[in-house]
Design an enzyme around this catalytic site. Sequence first.
Site, PDB file in Angstrom:
ATOM      1  N   LEU A  68       1.013  -1.139  -0.009  1.00  0.00           N
ATOM      2  CA  LEU A  68       0.170   0.076   0.026  1.00  0.00           C
ATOM      3  C   LEU A  68       1.094   1.303  -0.100  1.00  0.00           C
ATOM      4  CD1 LEU A  68      -2.874  -0.787   2.765  1.00  0.00           C
ATOM      5  CD2 LEU A  68      -2.998  -0.830   0.105  1.00  0.00           C
ATOM      6  N   ASP A  69       0.479   2.237  -0.703  1.00  0.00           N
ATOM      7  CA  ASP A  69       1.414   3.483  -0.819  1.00  0.00           C
ATOM      8  C   ASP A  69       1.530   4.147   0.438  1.00  0.00           C
ATOM      9  OD1 ASP A  69       1.374   3.034  -3.562  1.00  0.00           O
ATOM     10  OD2 ASP A  69       0.016   4.583  -3.851  1.00  0.00           O
ATOM     11  N   LYS A  70       2.535   4.830   0.741  1.00  0.00           N
ATOM     12  CA  LYS A  70       2.764   5.406   2.158  1.00  0.00           C
ATOM     13  C   LYS A  70       1.660   6.174   2.781  1.00  0.00           C
ATOM     14  CE  LYS A  70       5.998   8.339   4.744  1.00  0.00           C
ATOM     15  NZ  LYS A  70       7.173   9.123   4.798  1.00  0.00           N
ATOM     16  N   HIS A  85       0.971   2.707  -7.926  1.00  0.00           N
ATOM     17  CA  HIS A  85      -0.030   3.881  -7.805  1.00  0.00           C
ATOM     18  C   HIS A  85      -1.266   3.790  -8.812  1.00  0.00           C
ATOM     19  CE1 HIS A  85       2.582   5.969  -5.112  1.00  0.00           C
ATOM     20  NE2 HIS A  85       3.500   6.117  -5.917  1.00  0.00           N
TER      21      HIS A  85
END
Length: 269
Positions: free
Chosen positions: A105-107, A190
Amino acid sequence: MAAQRLDKIIASTGRWSRREVKDLVRQGRVTVDGVPARSAEEKADPEQAVIAVNGEKLNWRRYTWVMLNKPAGYLSATEDGRGATVLDLLPQDLQRQGLFPVGRLDKDTEGLLLLTNEGGLAHELLSPKKHVDKEYYVRVTGRLTEADSAAFAEGLHLDDGLICQPAELRILTAGEESEARVILREGKFHQIKRMLAYLGKPVLNLERVRMGNLLLDPALERGAYRLLTKEEWQALAKLTEETRKPRNFNKKESDFLLKKEKTSCNPTK
Protein backbone atom coordinates in the site's frame (compact mmCIF):
# COMPACT_ATOMS: atom_id res chain seq x y z
CA MET A 1 5.26 -32.82 10.96
CA ALA A 2 8.98 -33.61 11.12
CA ALA A 3 10.68 -33.15 14.46
CA GLN A 4 12.68 -29.96 14.97
CA ARG A 5 15.26 -28.78 17.46
CA LEU A 6 13.83 -27.22 20.60
CA ASP A 7 15.85 -24.04 20.23
CA LYS A 8 14.46 -23.56 16.72
CA ILE A 9 10.87 -24.24 17.80
CA ILE A 10 10.95 -21.93 20.78
CA ALA A 11 12.90 -19.15 19.07
CA SER A 12 10.42 -19.16 16.16
CA THR A 13 7.80 -17.61 18.47
CA GLY A 14 9.94 -14.46 18.59
CA ARG A 15 9.95 -14.33 22.38
CA TRP A 16 13.43 -15.73 22.92
CA SER A 17 16.65 -16.01 20.95
CA ARG A 18 18.30 -19.40 20.47
CA ARG A 19 20.98 -18.42 22.97
CA GLU A 20 18.30 -17.56 25.53
CA VAL A 21 16.59 -20.91 24.86
CA LYS A 22 19.82 -22.73 25.67
CA ASP A 23 19.98 -20.91 29.00
CA LEU A 24 16.33 -21.74 29.73
CA VAL A 25 16.96 -25.43 29.03
CA ARG A 26 20.10 -25.42 31.17
CA GLN A 27 18.08 -23.94 34.04
CA GLY A 28 15.41 -26.64 33.70
CA ARG A 29 12.72 -24.17 32.68
CA VAL A 30 11.72 -25.99 29.46
CA THR A 31 9.64 -29.16 29.47
CA VAL A 32 8.48 -31.47 26.70
CA ASP A 33 5.36 -33.47 27.55
CA GLY A 34 5.99 -32.65 31.19
CA VAL A 35 9.59 -33.86 31.22
CA PRO A 36 12.45 -31.34 31.59
CA ALA A 37 14.37 -30.97 28.33
CA ARG A 38 17.92 -32.30 28.44
CA SER A 39 19.33 -30.18 25.63
CA ALA A 40 18.33 -27.31 23.37
CA GLU A 41 19.26 -29.59 20.48
CA GLU A 42 16.67 -32.16 21.57
CA LYS A 43 14.05 -32.70 18.86
CA ALA A 44 10.28 -32.66 19.11
CA ASP A 45 7.25 -32.42 16.85
CA PRO A 46 5.85 -28.94 17.60
CA GLU A 47 2.39 -29.96 16.41
CA GLN A 48 2.20 -32.98 18.70
CA ALA A 49 4.42 -32.37 21.73
CA VAL A 50 3.36 -30.17 24.65
CA ILE A 51 6.26 -27.76 25.06
CA ALA A 52 6.25 -25.41 28.02
CA VAL A 53 8.54 -22.59 29.12
CA ASN A 54 8.41 -21.55 32.78
CA GLY A 55 5.30 -23.70 33.10
CA GLU A 56 3.48 -21.86 30.31
CA LYS A 57 2.47 -23.87 27.25
CA LEU A 58 4.23 -22.65 24.14
CA ASN A 59 1.96 -20.90 21.63
CA TRP A 60 3.59 -22.25 18.47
CA ARG A 61 2.35 -21.62 14.92
CA ARG A 62 3.75 -23.04 11.71
CA TYR A 63 2.89 -19.79 9.95
CA THR A 64 1.74 -16.42 11.21
CA TRP A 65 -0.79 -14.23 9.43
CA VAL A 66 -1.53 -10.72 10.67
CA MET A 67 -4.29 -8.32 9.63
CA LEU A 68 -3.19 -4.71 10.01
CA ASN A 69 -5.30 -1.58 9.60
CA LYS A 70 -2.50 0.45 8.05
CA PRO A 71 -2.37 4.17 8.85
CA ALA A 72 -0.92 6.77 6.52
CA GLY A 73 2.77 7.54 6.93
CA TYR A 74 4.10 3.97 7.08
CA LEU A 75 5.98 2.17 4.32
CA SER A 76 4.90 -1.32 3.21
CA ALA A 77 8.34 -2.86 3.62
CA THR A 78 10.35 -4.95 6.06
CA GLU A 79 12.98 -2.24 6.41
CA ASP A 80 13.56 1.09 4.75
CA GLY A 81 15.92 3.94 5.49
CA ARG A 82 13.35 6.49 4.34
CA GLY A 83 11.03 6.13 7.33
CA ALA A 84 8.94 3.91 9.58
CA THR A 85 7.62 0.66 8.15
CA VAL A 86 4.45 -1.28 8.92
CA LEU A 87 6.53 -3.73 10.99
CA ASP A 88 7.17 -0.91 13.45
CA LEU A 89 3.48 -1.12 14.37
CA LEU A 90 3.88 -4.70 15.64
CA PRO A 91 5.31 -5.95 18.96
CA GLN A 92 8.83 -7.33 19.06
CA ASP A 93 7.80 -10.98 19.20
CA LEU A 94 5.96 -10.63 15.87
CA GLN A 95 8.72 -8.54 14.33
CA ARG A 96 11.15 -11.39 15.00
CA GLN A 97 9.05 -13.95 13.11
CA GLY A 98 10.19 -12.92 9.65
CA LEU A 99 6.90 -11.32 8.60
CA PHE A 100 6.63 -9.36 5.36
CA PRO A 101 3.72 -7.45 3.75
CA VAL A 102 1.58 -9.31 1.23
CA GLY A 103 1.83 -6.67 -1.49
CA ARG A 104 2.10 -2.93 -1.05
CA LEU A 105 0.00 0.00 0.00
CA ASP A 106 1.38 3.45 -0.78
CA LYS A 107 2.78 5.41 2.15
CA ASP A 108 -0.33 7.61 2.33
CA THR A 109 -2.81 4.79 1.59
CA GLU A 110 -4.63 3.26 4.55
CA GLY A 111 -6.57 0.12 5.34
CA LEU A 112 -6.22 -3.64 4.99
CA LEU A 113 -2.69 -5.00 4.81
CA LEU A 114 -1.74 -8.62 5.46
CA LEU A 115 1.64 -9.64 6.84
CA THR A 116 2.90 -13.20 6.96
CA ASN A 117 5.89 -15.52 6.94
CA GLU A 118 4.17 -18.02 4.63
CA GLY A 119 5.72 -17.25 1.27
CA GLY A 120 3.83 -19.81 -0.81
CA LEU A 121 0.31 -18.58 -0.12
CA ALA A 122 1.43 -14.94 -0.18
CA HIS A 123 2.74 -15.48 -3.70
CA GLU A 124 -0.56 -17.08 -4.73
CA LEU A 125 -2.55 -14.11 -3.44
CA LEU A 126 -0.40 -11.71 -5.47
CA SER A 127 -0.33 -13.78 -8.65
CA PRO A 128 -2.32 -12.14 -11.48
CA LYS A 129 -3.27 -15.66 -12.62
CA LYS A 130 -5.38 -16.09 -9.46
CA HIS A 131 -7.47 -12.94 -10.10
CA VAL A 132 -7.75 -12.04 -6.42
CA ASP A 133 -9.92 -8.92 -6.08
CA LYS A 134 -8.64 -5.91 -4.17
CA GLU A 135 -11.35 -3.44 -3.15
CA TYR A 136 -10.75 0.18 -2.15
CA TYR A 137 -12.74 3.12 -0.85
CA VAL A 138 -11.69 6.29 -2.64
CA ARG A 139 -12.54 9.98 -2.29
CA VAL A 140 -11.64 12.29 -5.16
CA THR A 141 -11.84 15.91 -6.23
CA GLY A 142 -14.53 16.42 -8.85
CA ARG A 143 -17.77 14.73 -9.91
CA LEU A 144 -17.52 11.08 -10.84
CA THR A 145 -19.82 10.06 -13.69
CA GLU A 146 -21.10 6.94 -15.37
CA ALA A 147 -18.66 7.72 -18.17
CA ASP A 148 -15.83 7.27 -15.64
CA SER A 149 -17.29 3.92 -14.57
CA ALA A 150 -17.52 2.87 -18.21
CA ALA A 151 -13.89 3.87 -18.77
CA PHE A 152 -12.81 1.71 -15.84
CA ALA A 153 -14.87 -1.21 -17.16
CA GLU A 154 -13.32 -0.86 -20.62
CA GLY A 155 -9.76 -0.66 -19.32
CA LEU A 156 -7.58 2.42 -19.53
CA HIS A 157 -4.45 3.10 -21.58
CA LEU A 158 -2.80 6.00 -19.74
CA ASP A 159 -0.68 8.72 -21.30
CA ASP A 160 2.41 7.41 -19.49
CA GLY A 161 2.02 4.06 -21.28
CA LEU A 162 0.40 2.12 -18.43
CA ILE A 163 -2.21 -0.33 -19.72
CA CYS A 164 -4.84 -1.07 -17.07
CA GLN A 165 -7.04 -4.12 -17.25
CA PRO A 166 -10.84 -3.67 -16.86
CA ALA A 167 -11.82 -2.71 -13.31
CA GLU A 168 -14.94 -1.64 -11.42
CA LEU A 169 -15.73 1.91 -10.31
CA ARG A 170 -18.89 1.96 -8.18
CA ILE A 171 -19.93 5.55 -7.49
CA LEU A 172 -21.20 6.19 -3.96
CA THR A 173 -21.59 9.99 -4.02
CA ALA A 174 -20.98 12.61 -6.71
CA GLY A 175 -20.38 16.34 -6.27
CA GLU A 176 -17.48 18.75 -5.82
CA GLU A 177 -15.92 15.75 -4.10
CA SER A 178 -17.01 12.21 -4.93
CA GLU A 179 -16.75 8.83 -3.24
CA ALA A 180 -16.54 5.41 -4.84
CA ARG A 181 -15.50 1.80 -4.50
CA VAL A 182 -12.80 0.57 -6.84
CA ILE A 183 -12.20 -3.14 -7.46
CA LEU A 184 -8.99 -4.25 -9.16
CA ARG A 185 -7.52 -7.63 -10.02
CA GLU A 186 -4.05 -6.22 -10.48
CA GLY A 187 -1.89 -3.85 -8.47
CA LYS A 188 0.44 -1.73 -10.55
CA PHE A 189 2.38 1.12 -8.99
CA HIS A 190 0.02 3.94 -7.84
CA GLN A 191 -2.54 2.45 -10.21
CA ILE A 192 -5.79 3.86 -8.78
CA LYS A 193 -4.29 7.32 -8.34
CA ARG A 194 -2.96 7.27 -11.90
CA MET A 195 -6.25 6.05 -13.37
CA LEU A 196 -8.33 8.67 -11.62
CA ALA A 197 -5.83 11.44 -12.32
CA TYR A 198 -6.06 10.49 -16.01
CA LEU A 199 -9.83 11.03 -15.78
CA GLY A 200 -9.26 14.42 -14.11
CA LYS A 201 -10.37 13.29 -10.64
CA PRO A 202 -7.30 13.40 -8.36
CA VAL A 203 -7.44 11.17 -5.27
CA LEU A 204 -7.85 12.77 -1.86
CA ASN A 205 -8.12 9.62 0.23
CA LEU A 206 -7.58 5.93 -0.50
CA GLU A 207 -8.28 2.95 1.75
CA ARG A 208 -8.18 -0.76 1.00
CA VAL A 209 -11.19 -2.49 2.55
CA ARG A 210 -11.04 -6.01 1.09
CA MET A 211 -8.60 -8.52 -0.33
CA GLY A 212 -10.25 -11.55 -1.91
CA ASN A 213 -12.81 -12.83 0.58
CA LEU A 214 -11.19 -11.09 3.56
CA LEU A 215 -12.74 -7.83 4.78
CA LEU A 216 -10.96 -5.29 6.94
CA ASP A 217 -12.15 -5.95 10.50
CA PRO A 218 -14.28 -2.90 11.49
CA ALA A 219 -13.21 -3.39 15.11
CA LEU A 220 -9.58 -2.62 14.22
CA GLU A 221 -8.68 1.00 14.80
CA ARG A 222 -6.18 2.62 12.46
CA GLY A 223 -2.73 1.29 13.33
CA ALA A 224 -4.12 -1.75 15.18
CA TYR A 225 -3.60 -5.40 14.23
CA ARG A 226 -4.79 -8.89 15.04
CA LEU A 227 -3.91 -12.45 14.02
CA LEU A 228 -6.04 -14.09 11.37
CA THR A 229 -8.26 -16.88 12.60
CA LYS A 230 -7.74 -20.40 11.30
CA GLU A 231 -11.01 -20.07 9.38
CA GLU A 232 -9.85 -16.85 7.69
CA TRP A 233 -6.56 -18.46 6.70
CA GLN A 234 -8.38 -21.47 5.28
CA ALA A 235 -10.68 -19.19 3.28
CA LEU A 236 -7.67 -17.42 1.76
CA ALA A 237 -6.03 -20.73 0.90
CA LYS A 238 -9.24 -21.98 -0.71
CA LEU A 239 -9.58 -18.73 -2.64
CA THR A 240 -6.27 -19.33 -4.39
CA GLU A 241 -6.95 -23.06 -4.80
CA GLU A 242 -3.71 -23.72 -2.98
CA THR A 243 -3.02 -27.45 -3.21
CA ARG A 244 0.76 -27.54 -3.07
CA LYS A 245 2.76 -27.58 0.11
CA PRO A 246 3.39 -23.90 0.99
CA ARG A 247 6.94 -22.84 0.27
CA ASN A 248 8.91 -20.61 2.63
CA PHE A 249 10.53 -17.57 1.06
CA ASN A 250 13.63 -16.03 2.56
CA LYS A 251 13.97 -12.27 2.98
CA LYS A 252 15.52 -11.76 -0.45
CA GLU A 253 12.64 -13.65 -2.08
CA SER A 254 9.96 -11.81 -0.11
CA ASP A 255 11.53 -8.45 -1.06
CA PHE A 256 11.39 -9.62 -4.68
CA LEU A 257 7.65 -10.30 -4.33
CA LEU A 258 7.13 -6.75 -3.07
CA LYS A 259 9.09 -5.28 -5.97
CA LYS A 260 7.23 -7.51 -8.44
CA GLU A 261 3.84 -6.21 -7.32
CA LYS A 262 5.13 -2.64 -7.46
CA THR A 263 6.05 -2.91 -11.14
CA SER A 264 3.62 -5.47 -12.59
CA CYS A 265 0.01 -6.60 -12.46
CA ASN A 266 -1.40 -7.58 -9.91
CA PRO A 267 -3.74 -18.19 10.04
CA THR A 268 -2.92 -18.80 12.49
CA LYS A 269 -2.41 -22.58 12.40
